[in-house]
Write a protein that holds these residues in place. Sequence first.
Motif, PDB file in Angstrom:
ATOM      1  N   ALA A  55       0.849  -1.189   0.000  1.00  0.00           N
ATOM      2  CA  ALA A  55       0.000   0.000   0.000  1.00  0.00           C
ATOM      3  C   ALA A  55       0.885   1.241   0.000  1.00  0.00           C
ATOM      4  O   ALA A  55       1.944   1.268   0.619  1.00  0.00           O
ATOM      5  N   GLY A  56       0.457   2.244  -0.706  1.00  0.00           N
ATOM      6  CA  GLY A  56       1.250   3.467  -0.811  1.00  0.00           C
ATOM      7  C   GLY A  56       2.130   3.479  -2.055  1.00  0.00           C
ATOM      8  O   GLY A  56       2.683   4.510  -2.418  1.00  0.00           O
ATOM      9  N   HIS A  57       2.252   2.326  -2.707  1.00  0.00           N
ATOM     10  CA  HIS A  57       3.033   2.250  -3.942  1.00  0.00           C
ATOM     11  C   HIS A  57       2.301   2.980  -5.062  1.00  0.00           C
ATOM     12  O   HIS A  57       1.081   2.927  -5.156  1.00  0.00           O
ATOM     13  N   ALA A  58       3.041   3.668  -5.911  1.00  0.00           N
ATOM     14  CA  ALA A  58       2.493   4.306  -7.107  1.00  0.00           C
ATOM     15  C   ALA A  58       3.325   3.855  -8.300  1.00  0.00           C
ATOM     16  O   ALA A  58       4.550   4.002  -8.293  1.00  0.00           O
ATOM     17  N   SER A  59       2.673   3.276  -9.295  1.00  0.00           N
ATOM     18  CA  SER A  59       3.403   2.740 -10.445  1.00  0.00           C
ATOM     19  C   SER A  59       4.146   3.836 -11.190  1.00  0.00           C
ATOM     20  O   SER A  59       3.704   4.986 -11.251  1.00  0.00           O
ATOM     21  N   SER A  60       5.297   3.465 -11.745  1.00  0.00           N
ATOM     22  CA  SER A  60       6.070   4.417 -12.540  1.00  0.00           C
ATOM     23  C   SER A  60       6.867   3.683 -13.610  1.00  0.00           C
ATOM     24  O   SER A  60       7.151   2.494 -13.491  1.00  0.00           O
ATOM     25  N   LYS A  61       7.215   4.409 -14.647  1.00  0.00           N
ATOM     26  CA  LYS A  61       7.858   3.859 -15.834  1.00  0.00           C
ATOM     27  C   LYS A  61       9.368   3.733 -15.658  1.00  0.00           C
ATOM     28  O   LYS A  61      10.026   4.630 -15.129  1.00  0.00           O
TER      29      LYS A  61
END
Length: 104
Positions: free
Chosen positions: A86-92
């Motif tokens: 939780a708290g993770h935000a996807s990124s490239k």
Amino acid sequence: MLPLCTISCCPKRHRRAMPKILYVCTSNTCRSPAAATIARAHLETIGRTDVEITSRGLTDRYSAWGSGPDPRAEKALQRATGLSSAGHASSKLTATEVDGCDAL
């Protein structure tokens, strides 16, 4: 570019003060965040605070960048390990990050 290698096999001249491990999957919402969460927990358990763990994705085709963990993946992670991403935000993933990590 330095060769990709594991922390234990890398000659000292190639090591950074804080080794970097980068986990990668398709959209950075399932596998790589879970793997990074498990790796961080393991490193904490063995007292390793000198390793940077990150995760990235290859495409936003399945979810927009900035998305949180897939609810199914989060549920499976919690059920299997008791951990949460939780708290993770996807990124490239970027070429700079690939060049800057010690293990991919």
